[in-house]
Design an enzyme around this catalytic site. Structure first.
Site, PDB file in Angstrom:
ATOM      1  CE  LYS A  62       0.808   8.494  -8.415  1.00 36.69           C
ATOM      2  NZ  LYS A  62       1.069   8.324  -6.984  1.00 36.69           N
ATOM      3  CG  ASP A  98       3.827   9.520  -5.062  1.00 38.39           C
ATOM      4  OD1 ASP A  98       3.517  10.788  -4.821  1.00 38.39           O
ATOM      5  OD2 ASP A  98       3.424   8.858  -5.901  1.00 38.39           O
ATOM      6  N   GLY A 121      -1.081  -1.355  -2.227  1.00 40.29           N
ATOM      7  CA  GLY A 121      -1.130  -0.698  -3.532  1.00 40.29           C
ATOM      8  C   GLY A 121       0.040   0.268  -3.994  1.00 40.29           C
ATOM      9  CB  ALA A 123      -0.292   5.005  -1.440  1.00 42.05           C
ATOM     10  CB  THR A 144      -5.597  -8.823  -0.763  1.00 39.13           C
ATOM     11  OG1 THR A 144      -6.967  -8.117  -1.058  1.00 39.13           O
ATOM     12  CG2 THR A 144      -5.357 -10.139  -1.720  1.00 39.13           C
ATOM     13  NE  ARG A 147      -2.749  -5.473  -4.507  1.00 34.08           N
ATOM     14  CZ  ARG A 147      -3.292  -4.191  -4.648  1.00 34.08           C
ATOM     15  NH1 ARG A 147      -4.409  -3.843  -4.005  1.00 34.08           N
ATOM     16  NH2 ARG A 147      -2.869  -3.232  -5.520  1.00 34.08           N
ATOM     17  CE1 TYR A 210      -6.316  14.797  -0.637  1.00 31.45           C
ATOM     18  CE2 TYR A 210      -4.429  13.503  -0.395  1.00 31.45           C
ATOM     19  CZ  TYR A 210      -5.070  14.287  -1.010  1.00 31.45           C
ATOM     20  OH  TYR A 210      -4.779  14.181  -2.457  1.00 31.45           O
TER      21      TYR A 210
HETATM   22  P1  ATR Z   1      -3.382   3.402  -4.204  1.00 35.73           P
HETATM   23  O1  ATR Z   1      -2.665   3.260  -5.615  1.00 35.73           O
HETATM   24  O2  ATR Z   1      -3.913   4.465  -3.900  1.00 35.73           O
HETATM   25  O3  ATR Z   1      -2.437   2.533  -3.240  1.00 35.73           O
HETATM   26  P2  ATR Z   1      -4.882   0.589  -4.669  1.00 35.73           P
HETATM   27  O4  ATR Z   1      -3.867   0.200  -5.442  1.00 35.73           O
HETATM   28  O5  ATR Z   1      -6.153   0.532  -5.058  1.00 35.73           O
HETATM   29  O6  ATR Z   1      -4.634   2.416  -4.539  1.00 35.73           O
HETATM   30  O7  ATR Z   1      -4.627   0.489  -2.953  1.00 35.73           O
HETATM   31  C1  ATR Z   1      -5.695   0.426  -2.308  1.00 35.73           C
HETATM   32  C2  ATR Z   1      -5.339  -0.342  -0.796  1.00 35.73           C
HETATM   33  O8  ATR Z   1      -6.357   0.019   0.263  1.00 35.73           O
HETATM   34  C3  ATR Z   1      -5.071  -1.777  -0.945  1.00 35.73           C
HETATM   35  O9  ATR Z   1      -4.114  -2.115  -0.248  1.00 35.73           O
HETATM   36  C4  ATR Z   1      -6.470  -2.350  -0.389  1.00 35.73           C
HETATM   37  O10 ATR Z   1      -6.380  -3.560  -0.109  1.00 35.73           O
HETATM   38  P3  ATR Z   1      -6.477  -4.711  -1.092  1.00 35.73           P
HETATM   39  O11 ATR Z   1      -5.149  -5.014  -1.615  1.00 35.73           O
HETATM   40  O12 ATR Z   1      -6.812  -5.720  -0.260  1.00 35.73           O
HETATM   41  O13 ATR Z   1      -7.687  -4.555  -2.112  1.00 35.73           O
HETATM   42  C5  ATR Z   1      -6.733  -1.118   0.568  1.00 35.73           C
HETATM   43  N1  ATR Z   1      -8.329  -1.280   0.858  1.00 35.73           N
HETATM   44  C6  ATR Z   1      -9.193  -0.689   0.070  1.00 35.73           C
HETATM   45  N2  ATR Z   1     -10.244  -0.758   0.704  1.00 35.73           N
HETATM   46  C7  ATR Z   1     -10.114  -1.505   2.012  1.00 35.73           C
HETATM   47  C8  ATR Z   1     -10.970  -1.976   3.188  1.00 35.73           C
HETATM   48  N3  ATR Z   1     -12.193  -1.690   3.167  1.00 35.73           N
HETATM   49  N4  ATR Z   1     -10.410  -2.574   4.011  1.00 35.73           N
HETATM   50  C9  ATR Z   1      -8.894  -2.928   3.971  1.00 35.73           C
HETATM   51  N5  ATR Z   1      -8.265  -2.426   3.143  1.00 35.73           N
HETATM   52  C10 ATR Z   1      -8.512  -1.769   2.028  1.00 35.73           C
END
Ligand code: ATR
Length: 262
Positions: A62, A98, A121, A123, A144, A147, A210
């Site tokens: 993207k 989106d 992230g 989304a 985190t 972020r 989903y």
């Molecule tokens: P996308 O582009 O689909 O948003 P991404 O950038 O990988 O994908 O973001 C994934 C999100 O899910 C992040 O907010 C991530 O949290 P971190 O920034 O801490 O990595 C969150 N996430 C993924 N696994 C998680 C878990 N087990 N518990 C809490 N948050 C999680």
């Protein structure tokens, strides 16, 4: 649809069903193409000569899609990502459906609502941008925290939450933009710092992940009487927005919904 991996994308089925329902299937087709990161620009460059008028773009392309375009819509530019490209007379235009897709999936306008966005992230970026622009008060929680802080600063969200238990009751809108819920590795609610007792009938809960079954968050929110918008609805609305831009025709949403879940 260009992504990597792409085999499990529902988008070809969604668009193909709409073309068929509208009698456009002889003229139009939609396919998924797996393109690894290093080949993105070159492969996109070939598409117009192969008869493509555009492409949807997903993970991990993207950002690259926005970077290679000659022009970008305001949403794509401000979100910093494009999930849609259109080819016309040798130029490439980038857009982001989106954000409008997410807004269209909501039962009512979020203007004036207090929204809690979970995740930081890609989304979450589109969702926070859309909510801030519509006049919602947006707070962000992320596993985190740094972020979330960066996202809030960049997009003008109100503040971020770091509690061990998030006070859902203070919000009208809860949006799960994390990947939690996609696989049953633990309690979604626990991982997201939510508790069932805090979710009630006044909530709209949007759950972007989903899959074959409901996530724990979607199931619990339904049981608690909340209005639930699942990731399929957001996917369909995003696809419908792209469909409209390319074809100039309003697609049949129910046909798209059925295809997405099939
Ligand atoms: P996308 O582009 O689909 O948003 P991404 O950038 O990988 O994908 O973001 C994934 C999100 O899910 C992040 O907010 C991530 O949290 P971190 O920034 O801490 O990595 C969150 N996430 C993924 N696994 C998680 C878990 N087990 N518990 C809490 N948050 C999680």
């Amino acid at each position: 649809m260009i992504g990597h991996p792409i085999a499990h994308s529902h988008s070809p089925a969604i668009h193909t069903a709409a073309f068929e329902a509208l009698g456009l299937a002889d003229e139009w087709s939609y396919e998924a193409i797996d393109v690894p990161p290093g080949e993105f620009s070159e492969r996109v460059g070939e598409l117009p000569s192969r008869g493509f008028v555009g492409a949807n773009v997903t993970v991990p392309h993207k950002g690259a899609a926005l970077a290679l375009a000659d022009t970008a819509s305001d949403p794509a530019g401000e979100i910093g990502a494009a999930n849609m490209l259109s080819f016309s007379r040798g130029t490439v235009a980038a857009d982001n459906t989106d954000a409008p897709g997410f807004l269209a999936a909501l039962p009512t306008s979020p203007a004036g609502a207090r929204a809690l966005v979970l995740g930081a992230g890609g989304a979450a970026r589109a969702v926070v941008w859309a909510l801030v622009r519509e006049g919602a008060t947006v707070e962000i929680w992320n596993r985190t925290a740094e972020r979330a802080e960066r996202l809030a600063d960049e997009l003008g969200a109100a503040s971020l939450r770091v509690e061990a238990e998030l006070p859902s009751r203070e919000f009208e809108l809860l949006v799960n933009c994390t990947s939690v819920g996609l696989d049953a590795t633990g309690s979604d609610l626990g991982l997201l710092h939510l508790t069932a007792e805090e979710i009630g009938p006044d909530h709209v809960v949007v759950d972007l992940p989903y899959g074959a079954t409901d996530t724990e968050l979607a199931r619990t929110a339904r049981e608690r009487g909340a209005t639930v918008v699942d990731g399929f609805e957001v996917l369909v609305r995003q696809g419908a927005a792209s469909f409209r831009i390319w074809t100039g025709v309003d697609p049949p949403l129910d046909v798209m919904r059925a295809a997405a879940r099939r």
